[in-house]
Design a protein around this motif. Structure first.
Motif, PDB file in Angstrom:
ATOM      1  N   ILE A 282      -0.443   1.860  -5.796  1.00  0.00           N
ATOM      2  CA  ILE A 282      -0.759   3.275  -5.585  1.00  0.00           C
ATOM      3  C   ILE A 282      -1.258   3.475  -4.160  1.00  0.00           C
ATOM      4  CG2 ILE A 282      -1.265   3.861  -7.997  1.00  0.00           C
ATOM      5  CD1 ILE A 282      -4.170   3.222  -7.482  1.00  0.00           C
ATOM      6  N   THR A 283      -1.432   4.715  -3.761  1.00  0.00           N
ATOM      7  CA  THR A 283      -1.885   5.002  -2.397  1.00  0.00           C
ATOM      8  C   THR A 283      -3.318   5.524  -2.338  1.00  0.00           C
ATOM      9  OG1 THR A 283      -0.933   7.236  -2.532  1.00  0.00           O
ATOM     10  CG2 THR A 283       0.451   5.490  -1.583  1.00  0.00           C
ATOM     11  N   SER A 284      -3.934   5.774  -3.510  1.00  0.00           N
ATOM     12  CA  SER A 284      -5.318   6.247  -3.503  1.00  0.00           C
ATOM     13  C   SER A 284      -5.945   6.040  -4.878  1.00  0.00           C
ATOM     14  CB  SER A 284      -5.403   7.729  -3.106  1.00  0.00           C
ATOM     15  OG  SER A 284      -4.777   8.549  -4.075  1.00  0.00           O
ATOM     16  N   VAL A 285      -7.258   5.935  -4.881  1.00  0.00           N
ATOM     17  CA  VAL A 285      -8.058   5.922  -6.102  1.00  0.00           C
ATOM     18  C   VAL A 285      -9.127   6.987  -5.906  1.00  0.00           C
ATOM     19  CG1 VAL A 285      -9.612   4.596  -7.582  1.00  0.00           C
ATOM     20  CG2 VAL A 285      -7.645   3.462  -6.516  1.00  0.00           C
ATOM     21  N   GLU A 286      -8.965   8.126  -6.582  1.00  0.00           N
ATOM     22  CA  GLU A 286      -9.815   9.297  -6.323  1.00  0.00           C
ATOM     23  C   GLU A 286      -9.784   9.596  -4.827  1.00  0.00           C
ATOM     24  OE1 GLU A 286     -13.440   9.927  -8.967  1.00  0.00           O
ATOM     25  OE2 GLU A 286     -13.242   7.742  -9.003  1.00  0.00           O
ATOM     26  N   HIS A 287     -10.957   9.537  -4.153  1.00  0.00           N
ATOM     27  CA  HIS A 287     -10.992   9.849  -2.719  1.00  0.00           C
ATOM     28  C   HIS A 287     -10.828   8.607  -1.844  1.00  0.00           C
ATOM     29  CE1 HIS A 287     -12.259  13.790  -3.957  1.00  0.00           C
ATOM     30  NE2 HIS A 287     -13.368  13.330  -4.496  1.00  0.00           N
ATOM     31  N   THR A 288     -10.620   7.458  -2.461  1.00  0.00           N
ATOM     32  CA  THR A 288     -10.458   6.230  -1.683  1.00  0.00           C
ATOM     33  C   THR A 288      -8.989   6.025  -1.333  1.00  0.00           C
ATOM     34  OG1 THR A 288     -12.366   5.178  -2.746  1.00  0.00           O
ATOM     35  CG2 THR A 288     -10.788   3.738  -1.645  1.00  0.00           C
ATOM     36  N   VAL A 289      -8.713   5.992  -0.046  1.00  0.00           N
ATOM     37  CA  VAL A 289      -7.345   5.786   0.442  1.00  0.00           C
ATOM     38  C   VAL A 289      -7.034   4.300   0.439  1.00  0.00           C
ATOM     39  CG1 VAL A 289      -5.901   5.904   2.508  1.00  0.00           C
ATOM     40  CG2 VAL A 289      -7.308   7.874   1.848  1.00  0.00           C
ATOM     41  N   LEU A 290      -5.858   3.935  -0.055  1.00  0.00           N
ATOM     42  CA  LEU A 290      -5.418   2.544  -0.066  1.00  0.00           C
ATOM     43  C   LEU A 290      -4.344   2.344   1.001  1.00  0.00           C
ATOM     44  CD1 LEU A 290      -6.971   2.666  -2.740  1.00  0.00           C
ATOM     45  CD2 LEU A 290      -5.130   1.359  -3.810  1.00  0.00           C
ATOM     46  N   ILE A 291      -4.557   1.324   1.841  1.00  0.00           N
ATOM     47  CA  ILE A 291      -3.630   1.037   2.925  1.00  0.00           C
ATOM     48  C   ILE A 291      -3.274  -0.444   2.878  1.00  0.00           C
ATOM     49  CG2 ILE A 291      -3.316   0.931   5.436  1.00  0.00           C
ATOM     50  CD1 ILE A 291      -5.272   3.278   5.666  1.00  0.00           C
ATOM     51  N   GLU A 292      -1.981  -0.752   2.852  1.00  0.00           N
ATOM     52  CA  GLU A 292      -1.562  -2.152   2.842  1.00  0.00           C
ATOM     53  C   GLU A 292      -1.755  -2.771   4.223  1.00  0.00           C
ATOM     54  OE1 GLU A 292       2.437  -2.336   1.468  1.00  0.00           O
ATOM     55  OE2 GLU A 292       1.947  -1.703  -0.583  1.00  0.00           O
ATOM     56  N   ARG A 293      -2.020  -4.051   4.221  1.00  0.00           N
ATOM     57  CA  ARG A 293      -2.264  -4.765   5.484  1.00  0.00           C
ATOM     58  C   ARG A 293      -1.091  -4.609   6.443  1.00  0.00           C
ATOM     59  NH1 ARG A 293      -4.993  -9.140   8.093  1.00  0.00           N
ATOM     60  NH2 ARG A 293      -4.168  -9.002  10.203  1.00  0.00           N
ATOM     61  N   LYS A 294       0.115  -4.635   5.929  1.00  0.00           N
ATOM     62  CA  LYS A 294       1.282  -4.526   6.815  1.00  0.00           C
ATOM     63  C   LYS A 294       1.338  -3.160   7.494  1.00  0.00           C
ATOM     64  CE  LYS A 294       4.427  -3.297   2.997  1.00  0.00           C
ATOM     65  NZ  LYS A 294       5.605  -3.738   2.208  1.00  0.00           N
ATOM     66  N   GLU A 295       0.821  -2.120   6.820  1.00  0.00           N
ATOM     67  CA  GLU A 295       0.748  -0.801   7.452  1.00  0.00           C
ATOM     68  C   GLU A 295      -0.288  -0.823   8.571  1.00  0.00           C
ATOM     69  OE1 GLU A 295       1.371   2.679   4.376  1.00  0.00           O
ATOM     70  OE2 GLU A 295       0.000   1.195   3.498  1.00  0.00           O
ATOM     71  N   LEU A 296      -1.379  -1.519   8.338  1.00  0.00           N
ATOM     72  CA  LEU A 296      -2.430  -1.620   9.344  1.00  0.00           C
ATOM     73  C   LEU A 296      -1.916  -2.335  10.590  1.00  0.00           C
ATOM     74  CD1 LEU A 296      -5.519  -0.940   9.504  1.00  0.00           C
ATOM     75  CD2 LEU A 296      -5.934  -3.329   8.932  1.00  0.00           C
ATOM     76  N   ASP A 297      -1.119  -3.364  10.386  1.00  0.00           N
ATOM     77  CA  ASP A 297      -0.612  -4.148  11.516  1.00  0.00           C
ATOM     78  C   ASP A 297       0.278  -3.344  12.451  1.00  0.00           C
ATOM     79  OD1 ASP A 297      -1.923  -6.401  10.654  1.00  0.00           O
ATOM     80  OD2 ASP A 297      -0.217  -7.223   9.555  1.00  0.00           O
ATOM     81  N   SER A 298       0.844  -2.244  11.945  1.00  0.00           N
ATOM     82  CA  SER A 298       1.745  -1.442  12.775  1.00  0.00           C
ATOM     83  C   SER A 298       1.002  -0.445  13.662  1.00  0.00           C
ATOM     84  CB  SER A 298       2.737  -0.680  11.884  1.00  0.00           C
ATOM     85  OG  SER A 298       2.051   0.297  11.104  1.00  0.00           O
ATOM     86  N   LEU A 299      -0.313  -0.363  13.521  1.00  0.00           N
ATOM     87  CA  LEU A 299      -1.106   0.611  14.273  1.00  0.00           C
ATOM     88  C   LEU A 299      -1.623   0.008  15.571  1.00  0.00           C
ATOM     89  CD1 LEU A 299      -3.194   2.066  11.298  1.00  0.00           C
ATOM     90  CD2 LEU A 299      -0.984   2.863  12.177  1.00  0.00           C
ATOM     91  N   SER A 300      -1.785   0.871  16.585  1.00  0.00           N
ATOM     92  CA  SER A 300      -2.191   0.357  17.898  1.00  0.00           C
ATOM     93  C   SER A 300      -3.586   0.815  18.325  1.00  0.00           C
ATOM     94  CB  SER A 300      -1.175   0.789  18.972  1.00  0.00           C
ATOM     95  OG  SER A 300      -1.063   2.204  19.009  1.00  0.00           O
ATOM     96  N   ASP A 301      -4.134   1.859  17.689  1.00  0.00           N
ATOM     97  CA  ASP A 301      -5.477   2.302  18.073  1.00  0.00           C
ATOM     98  C   ASP A 301      -6.135   3.068  16.924  1.00  0.00           C
ATOM     99  OD1 ASP A 301      -4.444   4.967  18.139  1.00  0.00           O
ATOM    100  OD2 ASP A 301      -3.876   4.720  20.238  1.00  0.00           O
ATOM    101  N   SER A 302      -7.400   3.438  17.105  1.00  0.00           N
ATOM    102  CA  SER A 302      -8.158   4.105  16.051  1.00  0.00           C
ATOM    103  C   SER A 302      -7.604   5.486  15.719  1.00  0.00           C
ATOM    104  CB  SER A 302      -9.631   4.225  16.443  1.00  0.00           C
ATOM    105  OG  SER A 302      -9.787   5.028  17.605  1.00  0.00           O
ATOM    106  N   GLU A 303      -7.029   6.149  16.711  1.00  0.00           N
ATOM    107  CA  GLU A 303      -6.476   7.483  16.466  1.00  0.00           C
ATOM    108  C   GLU A 303      -5.341   7.417  15.450  1.00  0.00           C
ATOM    109  OE1 GLU A 303      -4.596  11.297  18.911  1.00  0.00           O
ATOM    110  OE2 GLU A 303      -5.360   9.544  19.996  1.00  0.00           O
ATOM    111  N   GLU A 304      -4.502   6.397  15.556  1.00  0.00           N
ATOM    112  CA  GLU A 304      -3.393   6.263  14.612  1.00  0.00           C
ATOM    113  C   GLU A 304      -3.905   5.968  13.198  1.00  0.00           C
ATOM    114  OE1 GLU A 304      -0.519   3.439  15.938  1.00  0.00           O
ATOM    115  OE2 GLU A 304       0.139   4.652  17.649  1.00  0.00           O
TER     116      GLU A 304
END
Length: 319
Positions: A282-304
Motif C-alpha cells: 500500500i502507499t499509506s496507513v492513515e496519515h502515514t505515507v509509505l515510500i519504498e527504498r527504491k523510490e527514495l534512491d531516485s531522489l536528489s534533494d529534500s525538495e523532491e
C-alpha cells in the motif's frame, strides 16, 4: 497502583484540561507513553510508578525528542525510593520534572503551579529576591539584622535576594510572616528543555545517523534525530517539513507502528513517513505515507522528497 491505572489517571487529567492525547505508545523500550497537546503546549509524558526507575538513556532520548519538536518532557509517578511523592512538589530526574497526578491536576486543571522542589536534603522553595529586598528595605531592616533574626549568615540573605539560593520551607514561612509578603516563586514545569549534549556535536548540530536509509535522508539535506525508543526511528526536518520517520520491511507489525505514528503525528503537528525496505502493498496507513527504498534512491534533494510526501499524503486513504 499499577502503571495502567497511573496512565489512565494521567489521560483523565490531561483531557479535563483540554489536551488532545495520543494513543498509548505500546512498544518496548519506550521513551514516552503519551504525547499530548493543548494549543502550543506539547508534552511527552512518561509514567513510572517509581520515578527512580527512569534511566539516563531513556531520559536523554526523552529530552532530545521534546527539544527537537518544541515540547516538554514530563515524568509522572507515585513514589520515590520508599516514600510517596508529595502533592505540590516537583522532583527532578535527569533534568526532567517529575510529579504526582495530583500536582499535574492542580497545575493544568486548577491553574495552581507548584511552589516546592525536592532536592537532596529536603524540600525547598525559590524566593523572589526582588520582593524580599523591597520588603526588607521598607521596614528599614539591614541584611545583618534579618540574618540575625533567622539565625543565618549575611551571605545567605544576600544569596536569597540575588535569587541564587533556595530556602527551606520553614525559612520561607518565617520570612513571609516577618515581612508580611508572599515570597515563594512558582515553578514553571513547562520551562525550556534543549537537546541533550549526547545528541549534538561541539557546534550544536546533530550527529549524522549511522542507519543507511537515515543517512541517505540526511544526505538529501535534512537534519535527522535518531530515536531508539519510539514507534519511529527518527525525526527528520528541513526548512519546510518535519516528519516522524520509520524504517523497516513491510509487515503487520510495521502497519501497527504506522498507525501509531499517524496518531502521534497529529499531536506533534508533523508528517509521518515510513520507508519500506523492499516492496510495499500500500502507499499509506492513515496519515502515514509509505515510500519504498527504491523510490527514495531516485531522489536528489529534500525538495523532491517533500514533494513526494505531499503528493502521496493527498492520495492517502485509511488502511
Amino acid at each position: 497502583m499499577t502503571k495502567d491505572i497511573l496512565i489512565h489517571q494521567i489521560i483523565d487529567v490531561l483531557e479535563k484540561s483540554n489536551f488532545t492525547v495520543s494513543s498509548r505508545c505500546n512498544i518496548r523500550p519506550r521513551s514516552f507513553d503519551l504525547a499530548a497537546r493543548q494549543d502550543d503546549v506539547l508534552l511527552f509524558c512518561k509514567a513510572l510508578y517509581n520515578i527512580d526507575s527512569l534511566n539516563e538513556e531513556t531520559a536523554s532520548e526523552m529530552k532530545a525528542l521534546a527539544g527537537y519538536l518544541g515540547g516538554t518532557p514530563m515524568l509522572i509517578g507515585a513514589k520515590t525510593r520508599d516514600q510517596m511523592l508529595e502533592d505540590s512538589v516537583v522532583y527532578v530526574r535527569y533534568e526532567i520534572p517529575a510529579l504526582n497526578v495530583q500536582t499535574l491536576y492542580d497545575y493544568f486543571v486548577e491553574g495552581i503551579p507548584p511552589l516546592i522542589s525536592a532536592a537532596p536534603g529536603g524540600l525547598y522553595v525559590s524566593i523572589d529576591g526582588d520582593v524580599l529586598r523591597d520588603a526588607r528595605s521598607q521596614l528599614s531592616m539591614s541584611i545583618g539584622s534579618l540574618a540575625s533574626h533567622l539565625g543565618v549568615s549575611r551571605r545567605t540573605i544576600s544569596k536569597y535576594e540575588e535569587g541564587c539560593m533556595d530556602a527551606s520551607i520553614d525559612v520561607v514561612l518565617e520570612l513571609e510572616e516577618l515581612l508580611d509578603v508572599a515570597l515563594a516563586k512558582s515553578i514553571d514545569i513547562l520551562g525550556p528543555f534543549h537537546r541533550s549534549r549526547q545528541e549534538t556535536d561541539e557546534n550544536g548540530t546533530l550527529h549524522p545517523p549511522t542507519n543507511g536509509i537515515l543517512s541517505f535522508i540526511y544526505g538529501l539535506g535534512y537534519d535527522v534525530l535518531s530515536i531508539s525508543q519510539a514507534p519511529f526511528n527518527a525525526v527528520s526536518r528541513d526548512c519546510s517539513t518535519t516528519f516522524l520517520t520509520g524504517v523497516s520491511k513491510y509487515s503487520n507489525a510495521m502497519v501497527k507502528r504506522a498507525h501509531l505514528m499517524s496518531n502521534i503525528s497529529t499531536i506533534t503537528r508533523t508528517r509521518s513517513v515510513y520507508i519500506i525496505e523492499g516492496e510495499s502493498k500500500i502507499t499509506s496507513v492513515e496519515h502515514t505515507v509509505l515510500i519504498e527504498r527504491k523510490e527514495l534512491d531516485s531522489l536528489s534533494d529534500s525538495e523532491e522528497l517533500d514533494d513526494l510526501i505531499s503528493e502521496r499524503a493527498s492520495e492517502s486513504v485509511d488502511y
